[in-house]
Design a protein around this motif. Structure first.
Motif, mmCIF file in Angstrom:
data_model
loop_
_atom_site.group_PDB
_atom_site.id
_atom_site.type_symbol
_atom_site.label_atom_id
_atom_site.label_comp_id
_atom_site.label_asym_id
_atom_site.label_seq_id
_atom_site.Cartn_x
_atom_site.Cartn_y
_atom_site.Cartn_z
ATOM 1 N N PRO A 119 0.773 -1.191 0.014
ATOM 2 C CA PRO A 119 0.118 0.140 0.034
ATOM 3 C C PRO A 119 0.838 1.345 0.042
ATOM 4 C CG PRO A 119 -0.151 -1.212 2.118
ATOM 5 C CD PRO A 119 0.447 -2.030 1.182
ATOM 6 N N HIS A 120 2.003 1.235 0.495
ATOM 7 C CA HIS A 120 2.906 2.295 0.368
ATOM 8 C C HIS A 120 4.104 2.249 -0.461
ATOM 9 C CE1 HIS A 120 0.469 4.292 3.661
ATOM 10 N NE2 HIS A 120 0.495 2.942 4.438
ATOM 11 N N GLY A 121 3.878 1.533 -1.716
ATOM 12 C CA GLY A 121 5.107 1.118 -2.728
ATOM 13 C C GLY A 121 6.044 0.176 -2.351
ATOM 14 N N LYS A 122 6.027 -0.370 -1.300
ATOM 15 C CA LYS A 122 6.977 -1.433 -0.902
ATOM 16 C C LYS A 122 6.956 -2.543 -1.982
ATOM 17 C CE LYS A 122 9.308 -3.983 3.000
ATOM 18 N NZ LYS A 122 9.099 -4.142 4.288
ATOM 19 N N PRO A 123 7.990 -3.007 -2.594
ATOM 20 C CA PRO A 123 7.572 -4.220 -3.699
ATOM 21 C C PRO A 123 7.789 -5.497 -2.628
ATOM 22 C CG PRO A 123 9.951 -3.301 -3.651
ATOM 23 C CD PRO A 123 9.253 -2.200 -3.015
ATOM 24 N N GLU A 124 6.972 -6.506 -2.952
ATOM 25 C CA GLU A 124 7.049 -7.668 -2.134
ATOM 26 C C GLU A 124 6.576 -8.884 -3.218
ATOM 27 O OE1 GLU A 124 2.466 -7.260 -0.621
ATOM 28 O OE2 GLU A 124 4.067 -6.570 0.526
ATOM 29 N N GLY A 217 5.909 -1.620 7.133
ATOM 30 C CA GLY A 217 4.837 -1.334 5.875
ATOM 31 C C GLY A 217 3.959 -0.020 5.984
ATOM 32 N N LEU A 218 4.636 1.047 6.672
ATOM 33 C CA LEU A 218 3.738 2.187 6.816
ATOM 34 C C LEU A 218 4.413 3.471 5.859
ATOM 35 C CD1 LEU A 218 3.606 2.193 10.870
ATOM 36 C CD2 LEU A 218 1.930 1.732 9.195
ATOM 37 N N LEU A 220 5.020 7.839 5.919
ATOM 38 C CA LEU A 220 5.209 8.783 7.176
ATOM 39 C C LEU A 220 3.850 9.261 7.936
ATOM 40 C CD1 LEU A 220 7.685 11.352 5.749
ATOM 41 C CD2 LEU A 220 8.079 9.783 7.609
ATOM 42 N N PHE A 221 2.916 9.369 7.277
ATOM 43 C CA PHE A 221 1.564 9.822 7.884
ATOM 44 C C PHE A 221 0.615 8.888 8.299
ATOM 45 C CE2 PHE A 221 3.523 13.126 5.581
ATOM 46 C CZ PHE A 221 3.870 13.843 6.538
ATOM 47 N N ALA A 222 0.954 7.427 8.111
ATOM 48 C CA ALA A 222 0.073 6.323 8.284
ATOM 49 C C ALA A 222 0.021 5.844 9.591
ATOM 50 C CB ALA A 222 0.202 5.289 7.168
ATOM 51 N N GLY A 223 -1.098 5.259 10.133
ATOM 52 C CA GLY A 223 -1.210 4.622 11.265
ATOM 53 C C GLY A 223 -0.655 3.146 11.099
ATOM 54 N N ALA A 224 -0.673 2.559 12.287
ATOM 55 C CA ALA A 224 -0.425 1.162 12.342
ATOM 56 C C ALA A 224 -1.138 0.057 11.459
ATOM 57 C CB ALA A 224 0.185 0.671 13.743
ATOM 58 N N PRO A 225 -0.542 -0.937 10.726
ATOM 59 C CA PRO A 225 -1.493 -1.954 10.272
ATOM 60 C C PRO A 225 -2.492 -2.383 11.261
ATOM 61 C CG PRO A 225 0.597 -2.172 9.467
ATOM 62 C CD PRO A 225 0.803 -1.166 10.651
ATOM 63 N N ALA A 226 -3.695 -2.729 10.905
ATOM 64 C CA ALA A 226 -4.511 -3.187 11.706
ATOM 65 C C ALA A 226 -4.392 -4.612 12.311
ATOM 66 C CB ALA A 226 -5.912 -3.544 10.905
ATOM 67 N N ASP A 227 -3.550 -5.119 11.549
ATOM 68 C CA ASP A 227 -3.212 -6.620 12.122
ATOM 69 C C ASP A 227 -1.828 -6.649 12.768
ATOM 70 O OD1 ASP A 227 -1.523 -6.087 9.914
ATOM 71 O OD2 ASP A 227 -1.767 -8.134 8.747
ATOM 72 N N GLU A 228 -1.354 -5.564 13.072
ATOM 73 C CA GLU A 228 -0.043 -5.451 13.893
ATOM 74 C C GLU A 228 -0.148 -5.531 15.292
ATOM 75 O OE1 GLU A 228 3.055 -2.118 14.294
ATOM 76 O OE2 GLU A 228 3.366 -3.178 12.660
ATOM 77 N N TYR A 245 27.785 9.188 3.085
ATOM 78 C CA TYR A 245 26.592 8.489 3.078
ATOM 79 C C TYR A 245 26.092 8.087 4.626
ATOM 80 C CZ TYR A 245 26.643 8.634 -1.814
ATOM 81 O OH TYR A 245 26.430 9.090 -3.449
ATOM 82 N N VAL A 246 24.875 7.818 4.894
ATOM 83 C CA VAL A 246 24.441 7.330 6.070
ATOM 84 C C VAL A 246 23.190 6.680 5.868
ATOM 85 C CG1 VAL A 246 23.158 9.432 6.581
ATOM 86 C CG2 VAL A 246 23.782 8.062 8.542
ATOM 87 N N GLY A 247 23.064 5.691 6.525
ATOM 88 C CA GLY A 247 21.840 4.614 6.434
ATOM 89 C C GLY A 247 21.434 3.672 7.639
ATOM 90 N N ALA A 248 20.242 3.077 7.435
ATOM 91 C CA ALA A 248 19.733 2.420 8.379
ATOM 92 C C ALA A 248 19.194 1.120 8.035
ATOM 93 C CB ALA A 248 18.945 3.087 9.682
ATOM 94 N N ALA A 249 18.948 -0.008 8.730
ATOM 95 C CA ALA A 249 18.361 -1.058 8.427
ATOM 96 C C ALA A 249 17.464 -1.528 9.633
ATOM 97 C CB ALA A 249 19.134 -2.120 7.985
ATOM 98 N N ALA A 250 16.265 -1.911 9.232
ATOM 99 C CA ALA A 250 15.355 -2.132 10.389
ATOM 100 C C ALA A 250 14.682 -3.650 10.130
ATOM 101 C CB ALA A 250 14.201 -1.191 10.601
ATOM 102 N N LEU A 251 14.237 -4.494 11.099
ATOM 103 C CA LEU A 251 13.386 -5.514 11.323
ATOM 104 C C LEU A 251 12.197 -5.390 11.957
ATOM 105 C CD1 LEU A 251 16.013 -8.591 11.187
ATOM 106 C CD2 LEU A 251 14.764 -7.559 9.155
ATOM 107 N N ALA A 252 11.146 -5.845 11.592
ATOM 108 C CA ALA A 252 9.761 -5.540 12.357
ATOM 109 C C ALA A 252 9.614 -7.076 12.879
ATOM 110 C CB ALA A 252 8.514 -5.091 11.567
#
Length: 252
Positions: A119-124, A217-218, A220-228, A245-252
């Motif tokens: 929904p926010h353009g993230k490929p899957e 899967g959010l 900037l202005f979205a709320g948390a997914p309903a199933d989270e 350069y600067v960067g970050a990685a995250a796991l949910a």
């Protein structure tokens, strides 16, 4: 790669722990051709596999034509809509490398992979593309980011992953953006830095924010997914990247 680890092994970003910095795998290896980086084992606690392409490297630029052959019609249309050459190269390298790496790991035709868009353009990958997976098992998770000459890809076999990379630059409006979008403690931490480090501090915090949002899967202005589940924790890693350069990685 010329870079410096952040001071201290761990810190907090909002309520999420920030782990020790990790370095992406440079790909393709200058001496190893197109050999795939090893796919990580299926351990939920494992850090994401991070792959970095640098457009300044001759072996990366040599991939522009062959990777372009892997794009599907929709991706080719999007590529034609990008007017600046550097934008086109970043998109082509990112999407083409994503296809080549996933196809190699999954043992299927990279050009034939079906890539959905969240929904926010993230490929899957849709579940049916998870070749070799058990019925009902989710496909590998991945994410892509690019800035300047760098294209960053993140992968994990089990957990949603987000990555973000930014080219260092002055951000004169950082304070207004930080007060609007960053946790209050992040803004205060940046203000406590010497003035000449405000932009770098903001960009590092911004990368953590973006990587975390992408992992969940959010937008900037979205709320948390309903199933989270409420209070779901993120794990965050700053990245060791080439100078500038600067960067970050995250796991949910």
């Amino acid at each position: 790669m010329g870079s410096r680890a952040p001071e201290g092994e761990e810190m907090q970003s909002g309520d999420s722990p920030v782990r020790a910095a990790i370095a992406p795998v440079a790909w393709p290896d200058p001496g190893g051709g197109l050999a795939l980086p090893p796919w990580p084992g299926k351990a939920p606690a494992a850090a994401p596999l991070l792959v970095l392409l640098d457009r300044r490297e001759p072996q990366v630029l040599a991939l522009v034509a062959p990777l372009g052959d892997l794009l599907n019609p929709g991706e080719r249309k999007r590529l034609r809509q990008l007017r600046r050459q550097e934008d086109g190269e970043r998109f082509l390298l990112g999407r083409g490398a994503l296809r080549l790496l996933l196809g190699g790991w999954l043992g299927c035709d990279p050009a034939g992979l079906v890539l959905d868009v969240g929904p926010h353009g993230k490929p899957e990958l849709p579940p049916q593309e998870a070749l070799g997976q058990r019925r009902g098992e989710l496909p590998p998770r991945f994410n892509v980011s690019h800035s300047g000459d760098l294209i960053l890809l993140g992968f994990h076999p089990l957990r949603p992953v987000g990555v973000d990379v930014e080219q260092r630059r002055p951000v004169p409006e950082w304070e207004a953006i930080a007060d609007r979008l960053l946790p209050a403690e992040e803004s205060e931490r940046i203000r406590a830095l010497p003035e000449e480090r405000h932009s770098d501090g903001f960009l590092a915090a911004w990368c953590r924010l973006e990587a975390g949002l992408k992992a969940r899967g959010l937008g900037l202005f979205a709320g948390a997914p309903a199933d989270e589940p409420p209070g779901r924790d993120l794990e965050l890693w700053p990245l060791l990247l080439p100078q500038g350069y600067v960067g970050a990685a995250a796991l949910a």
